[in-house]
Design a protein around this motif. Structure first.
Motif, PDB file in Angstrom:
ATOM      1  N   GLY A 150       0.795  -1.219   0.000  1.00 59.17           N
ATOM      2  CA  GLY A 150       0.000   0.000   0.000  1.00 59.17           C
ATOM      3  C   GLY A 150       0.830   1.273   0.000  1.00 59.17           C
ATOM      4  N   LYS A 151       2.074   1.172  -0.473  1.00 59.91           N
ATOM      5  CA  LYS A 151       3.000   2.311  -0.459  1.00 59.91           C
ATOM      6  C   LYS A 151       2.503   3.456  -1.341  1.00 59.91           C
ATOM      7  CE  LYS A 151       6.594   1.219  -2.682  1.00 59.91           C
ATOM      8  NZ  LYS A 151       6.071   1.692  -3.978  1.00 59.91           N
ATOM      9  N   THR A 152       2.091   3.140  -2.561  1.00 61.68           N
ATOM     10  CA  THR A 152       1.645   4.197  -3.474  1.00 61.68           C
ATOM     11  C   THR A 152       0.340   4.824  -2.996  1.00 61.68           C
ATOM     12  OG1 THR A 152       2.680   2.970  -5.284  1.00 61.68           O
ATOM     13  CG2 THR A 152       1.194   4.741  -5.894  1.00 61.68           C
ATOM     14  N   GLU A 153      -0.524   4.028  -2.385  1.00 61.02           N
ATOM     15  CA  GLU A 153      -1.749   4.575  -1.797  1.00 61.02           C
ATOM     16  C   GLU A 153      -1.404   5.559  -0.681  1.00 61.02           C
ATOM     17  OE1 GLU A 153      -6.191   3.902  -1.607  1.00 61.02           O
ATOM     18  OE2 GLU A 153      -4.606   4.296  -3.047  1.00 61.02           O
ATOM     19  N   LEU A 154      -0.370   5.248   0.077  1.00 63.52           N
ATOM     20  CA  LEU A 154       0.078   6.143   1.147  1.00 63.52           C
ATOM     21  C   LEU A 154       0.557   7.474   0.563  1.00 63.52           C
ATOM     22  CD1 LEU A 154       0.804   6.588   4.157  1.00 63.52           C
ATOM     23  CD2 LEU A 154       3.046   5.589   3.647  1.00 63.52           C
ATOM     24  N   ILE A 155       1.299   7.422  -0.527  1.00 62.59           N
ATOM     25  CA  ILE A 155       1.762   8.657  -1.186  1.00 62.59           C
ATOM     26  C   ILE A 155       0.558   9.478  -1.655  1.00 62.59           C
ATOM     27  CG2 ILE A 155       3.036   9.577  -3.171  1.00 62.59           C
ATOM     28  CD1 ILE A 155       4.883   7.134  -2.940  1.00 62.59           C
ATOM     29  N   ASN A 156      -0.430   8.801  -2.249  1.00 63.22           N
ATOM     30  CA  ASN A 156      -1.646   9.492  -2.671  1.00 63.22           C
ATOM     31  C   ASN A 156      -2.329  10.176  -1.489  1.00 63.22           C
ATOM     32  OD1 ASN A 156      -1.736   8.962  -5.479  1.00 63.22           O
ATOM     33  ND2 ASN A 156      -2.494   6.896  -5.124  1.00 63.22           N
ATOM     34  N   ALA A 157      -2.427   9.468  -0.362  1.00 61.49           N
ATOM     35  CA  ALA A 157      -3.111  10.015   0.819  1.00 61.49           C
ATOM     36  C   ALA A 157      -2.348  11.187   1.427  1.00 61.49           C
ATOM     37  CB  ALA A 157      -3.303   8.915   1.859  1.00 61.49           C
ATOM     38  N   LEU A 158      -1.032  11.079   1.458  1.00 61.03           N
ATOM     39  CA  LEU A 158      -0.214  12.126   2.071  1.00 61.03           C
ATOM     40  C   LEU A 158      -0.185  13.410   1.244  1.00 61.03           C
ATOM     41  CD1 LEU A 158       2.869  10.090   3.371  1.00 61.03           C
ATOM     42  CD2 LEU A 158       1.380  11.518   4.778  1.00 61.03           C
ATOM     43  N   PHE A 159      -0.092  13.279  -0.071  1.00 61.72           N
ATOM     44  CA  PHE A 159       0.256  14.450  -0.881  1.00 61.72           C
ATOM     45  C   PHE A 159      -0.745  14.830  -1.984  1.00 61.72           C
ATOM     46  CE2 PHE A 159       4.316  12.313   0.316  1.00 61.72           C
ATOM     47  CZ  PHE A 159       4.689  13.213   1.300  1.00 61.72           C
ATOM     48  N   PHE A 160      -1.523  13.887  -2.478  1.00 63.24           N
ATOM     49  CA  PHE A 160      -2.300  14.185  -3.689  1.00 63.24           C
ATOM     50  C   PHE A 160      -3.807  13.998  -3.528  1.00 63.24           C
ATOM     51  CE2 PHE A 160       1.869  12.493  -5.412  1.00 63.24           C
ATOM     52  CZ  PHE A 160       2.414  13.754  -5.562  1.00 63.24           C
ATOM     53  N   ALA A 161      -4.295  13.974  -2.271  1.00 62.43           N
ATOM     54  CA  ALA A 161      -5.722  13.738  -2.038  1.00 62.43           C
ATOM     55  C   ALA A 161      -6.586  14.868  -2.596  1.00 62.43           C
ATOM     56  CB  ALA A 161      -5.976  13.570  -0.542  1.00 62.43           C
ATOM     57  N   GLU A 162      -6.043  16.095  -2.617  1.00 63.19           N
ATOM     58  CA  GLU A 162      -6.878  17.225  -3.056  1.00 63.19           C
ATOM     59  C   GLU A 162      -7.243  17.151  -4.535  1.00 63.19           C
ATOM     60  OE1 GLU A 162      -2.731  18.600  -3.898  1.00 63.19           O
ATOM     61  OE2 GLU A 162      -3.751  17.411  -2.408  1.00 63.19           O
ATOM     62  N   THR A 163      -6.587  16.244  -5.302  1.00 60.68           N
ATOM     63  CA  THR A 163      -6.976  16.070  -6.709  1.00 60.68           C
ATOM     64  C   THR A 163      -8.335  15.390  -6.820  1.00 60.68           C
ATOM     65  OG1 THR A 163      -5.877  13.906  -6.884  1.00 60.68           O
ATOM     66  CG2 THR A 163      -4.554  15.867  -7.409  1.00 60.68           C
ATOM     67  N   GLY A 164      -8.761  14.741  -5.726  1.00 60.42           N
ATOM     68  CA  GLY A 164     -10.067  14.081  -5.727  1.00 60.42           C
ATOM     69  C   GLY A 164     -10.074  12.719  -6.377  1.00 60.42           C
ATOM     70  N   VAL A 165      -8.891  12.274  -6.840  1.00 63.38           N
ATOM     71  CA  VAL A 165      -8.804  10.952  -7.485  1.00 63.38           C
ATOM     72  C   VAL A 165      -7.579  10.219  -6.925  1.00 63.38           C
ATOM     73  CG1 VAL A 165      -9.876  11.738  -9.627  1.00 63.38           C
ATOM     74  CG2 VAL A 165      -7.381  11.791  -9.413  1.00 63.38           C
ATOM     75  N   ARG A 166      -7.511   8.923  -7.221  1.00 62.99           N
ATOM     76  CA  ARG A 166      -6.324   8.136  -6.868  1.00 62.99           C
ATOM     77  C   ARG A 166      -5.294   8.403  -7.966  1.00 62.99           C
ATOM     78  NH1 ARG A 166      -8.779   3.809  -5.633  1.00 62.99           N
ATOM     79  NH2 ARG A 166      -8.423   3.748  -3.390  1.00 62.99           N
TER      80      ARG A 166
END
Length: 646
Positions: A68-84
């Motif tokens: 789940g490493k890439t999901e963690l990166i998405n959650a930490l830094f790119f959540a405001e894009t509204g997509v995975r």
């Protein structure tokens, strides 16, 4: 701590770095304005400025597949894009090491390096200097959906023959057999060896760089990742799965690649225990859930020999969903806040301390020299002013005596200048010996000869022995420079002491050249080389591929260190006498100025007050110069003990 707060912390760090750059620029201008500059000091200042302008805060995420490493990166830094944004669906993981950053000059893009580049004897760093070797996809930053689709290329695979996979270092007979794969005709491999992604995300624009690495196989077959990119990262986030704990492959990755990149102090290291949501038990309830997580933390900390505070239980899936939906309760349940707090405060503060240390190491001596010289100028000018105020210039005999004494000082000065020039010639010969001890031809002769010996080795054992021989010869080359360095240091100290004793010059401790830092850095590389030499992966990898990887990573680093030693020795030898030369020039100027004033006073007593007024007028700008310097030093936050005496 929310992502917004991490952004604010990074923004504060970025502002601090910008203020530091401005202060160093002001110092460089100050040296130019008041004739303190010389080519060597100017190069030193420009180099530190270039380094600060290019500084990035790099966070490297390391994990085995399906943690789940890439999901963690998405959650930490790119959540405001509204997509995975980065592909992290089950069964679809990042196949190639990926760097995310903002390249203002290049714009928004994905650059992909084909997997076949592994067959070439070219380092990743060299590839990065040549964008034409990469496949480029433009990104539309206004469309998260388009970016999401473009990022799917990161997980692209293709089938190649087993022979090709073997040459690429992507086929392992034993591991395949364990999975029930025997002598296949084709093997699935990643399409891409490395990916570079640039887009203007706020955090990336502030200087954040994210390194997303695939599993153990990729790290094992790409030594440049382990031996260069991971050690240079400000922090490594190692991701485990909470439901499995520390597996055998996790532990191998931890020992072989993560720990070696952080050193003994384990600085800039965090372990994320992801997927804690999988441990939820409806029957056990909240208390049982917390206890299960704590038990897994304790077990993992023991296995990894790590403090429990550096293990962060997280549900990246819940965190991403919570941020996208704005669900505060779910975000709290994901436990992401403690990890964000650690990255925001600990890691950025560590980076700030490191940069301050680099600045003090590289230009602290220049600043110290400047303040000592300015203090000396102000003190000497003040003494001369007080002396002229107290002398009875009506006594012509005394005036004549002062002129005679000053002329004697001038004659002695000229005689000793000749001695200084002779000492400088002796130093130049000694310095040349020091510089030549790091000569490129000596280094390259060892490297090329041992590389040829490795290629001729008929066995892996023979190749490994030649690898060790290479490390030993490079170590010996640096050791040979120790005696020369010590002799050079003694000589430069003697020259300084002579002028301190004979002229009462301000004691400016000469900056002494040291090879300890280069020895330390080389030993670190040799330790990495030993691990690489003795690893099972090296034994199982095709010999020519191992040699190419060794030379494109470790040996490139070793050569760079020795070349830096050569460059630094040359810079030092050209600049170490500069502070002394500044004092010599000032001393000459003082004697000449004193003679001119005494001559005027001797000719006409009415010139006494005029001369005193002139000395007072000369003292004021010197004090102003010193005040400017003190303000600049304060802005640079450099600790100089002489400030207390200013």
């Amino acid at each position: 701590m929310r992502n917004l707060e991490f952004k604010e912390q990074l923004h504060e760090y970025s502002n601090w770095r910008e203020h530091l750059i401005q202060a160093i620029e002001m110092y460089r201008e100050w040296r130019n304005r008041y004739n303190f500059s010389d080519p060597q000091s100017t190069d030193t200042l420009l180099n530190i400025l270039q380094g600060l302008n290019m500084d990035r805060v790099t966070l490297a995420f390391v994990a085995e597949f399906s943690r789940g490493k890439t999901e963690l990166i998405n959650a930490l830094f790119f959540a405001e894009t509204g997509v995975r944004l980065l592909p992290s669906s089950p069964g679809r993981t990042t196949m190639s090491p990926t760097e995310l950053y903002w390249d203002e000059a290049g714009g928004s893009y994905i650059r992909l390096l084909n997997i076949e580049s592994r067959l070439e004897d070219i380092s990743l760093m060299d590839y990065k200097r040549n964008p034409d070797r990469w496949t480029q996809i433009s990104l539309n930053v206004e469309s998260p959906t388009q970016m999401q689709e473009a990022f799917r290329e990161l997980i692209a695979t293709k089938k190649v023959s087993k022979e090709t996979a073997d040459k690429l270092g992507l086929w392992n007979e034993r591991e395949a057999a364990e999975q029930g794969i025997i002598n296949p005709e084709f093997v699935e491999v990643p399409c891409w060896r490395h990916a570079l992604i640039s887009f203007p995300h706020p955090l990336l624009k502030e200087g954040l760089c994210i390194l997303d690495t695939p599993g153990l196989n990729a790290l094992g077959t790409e030594p440049e990742l382990t031996l260069s990119m991971l050690p240079s990262a400000q922090a490594i986030v190692f991701v485990l799965a909470a439901d499995t704990g520390v597996t055998k492959s996790d532990l191998e990755m931890w020992k072989s690649h993560v720990c070696s990149s952080r050193g003994q102090r384990r600085q800039g290291l965090a372990v994320v225990m992801n997927k804690i949501d999988s441990m939820w038990d409806d029957l056990a309830g909240e208390t049982g859930y917390d206890a299960a997580i704590q038990k897994q933390i304790e077990t993992s900390a023991t296995i990894l020999n790590l403090k429990q505070e550096l293990i962060f239980p997280v549900s990246a899936k819940q965190a991403l969903l919570a941020k996208v939906k704005g669900d505060e309760a779910l975000l709290e349940k994901s436990r992401l806040n403690k990890l964000e707090n650690y990255l925001s405060e600990d890691i950025l503060n560590q980076r700030r301390d490191i940069l301050k240390g680099v600045v003090e190491k590289d230009i602290g001596f220049l600043v110290s020299e400047s303040i000592k010289l300015m203090n000396s100028k102000v003190v000497n000018a003040s003494k001369q002013l007080e002396e002229f105020k107290q002398i009875d210039f009506e006594n012509q005999e005394m005036t004549g005596k002062l002129m005679a004494e000053t002329r004697d000082r001038q004659n002695t000065y000229m005689a000793n200048i000749e001695n200084f020039q002779a000492s400088r010639k002796v130093f130049a010969v000694q310095a040349r010996m020091l510089i030549d001890s790091f000569a490129k031809d000596k280094i390259d002769e060892i490297i090329l000869r041992t590389k040829e010996d490795m290629r001729k080795s008929l066995t892996t054992y023979g190749m490994k022995q030649n690898m060790r021989k290479l490390f030993d010869e490079l170590r010996d080359l640096l050791q040979d420079s120790v005696d020369i360095t010590e002799e050079t240091r003694r000589l430069i100290k003697a020259i300084h002491k002579k002028f301190q004793d004979e002229y009462g010059f301000k004691e400016i401790e000469p900056q002494l050249f040291s090879i300890k830092q280069y020895q330390f850095e080389l030993e670190q590389i040799f330790e990495e080389g030993e691990a690489f030499r003795n690893s099972a992966r090296t034994t199982m990898t095709e010999q020519s591929l191992v040699i190419n990887k060794l030379y494109s990573t470790l040996i490139v680093k070793a050569r760079t260190i020795l070349q830096q030693a050569h460059k630094d020795a040359a810079t030092w030898s050209n600049s170490v006498l500069t502070p002394l030369m500044h004092q010599i020039k000032d001393h000459k100027k003082q004697i000449e100025s004193r003679l001119i004033m005494l001559r005027k006073i001797n000719e006409s007593k009415g010139n006494v007050n005029e001369s005193i007024a002139q000395l007072e007028a000369e003292l004021a700008p010197l004090k102003q110069q010193r005040q400017e310097l003190l303000a600049i030093i304060k802005a640079m936050q450099i600790n100089i003990t002489d400030i207390e005496n200013a």
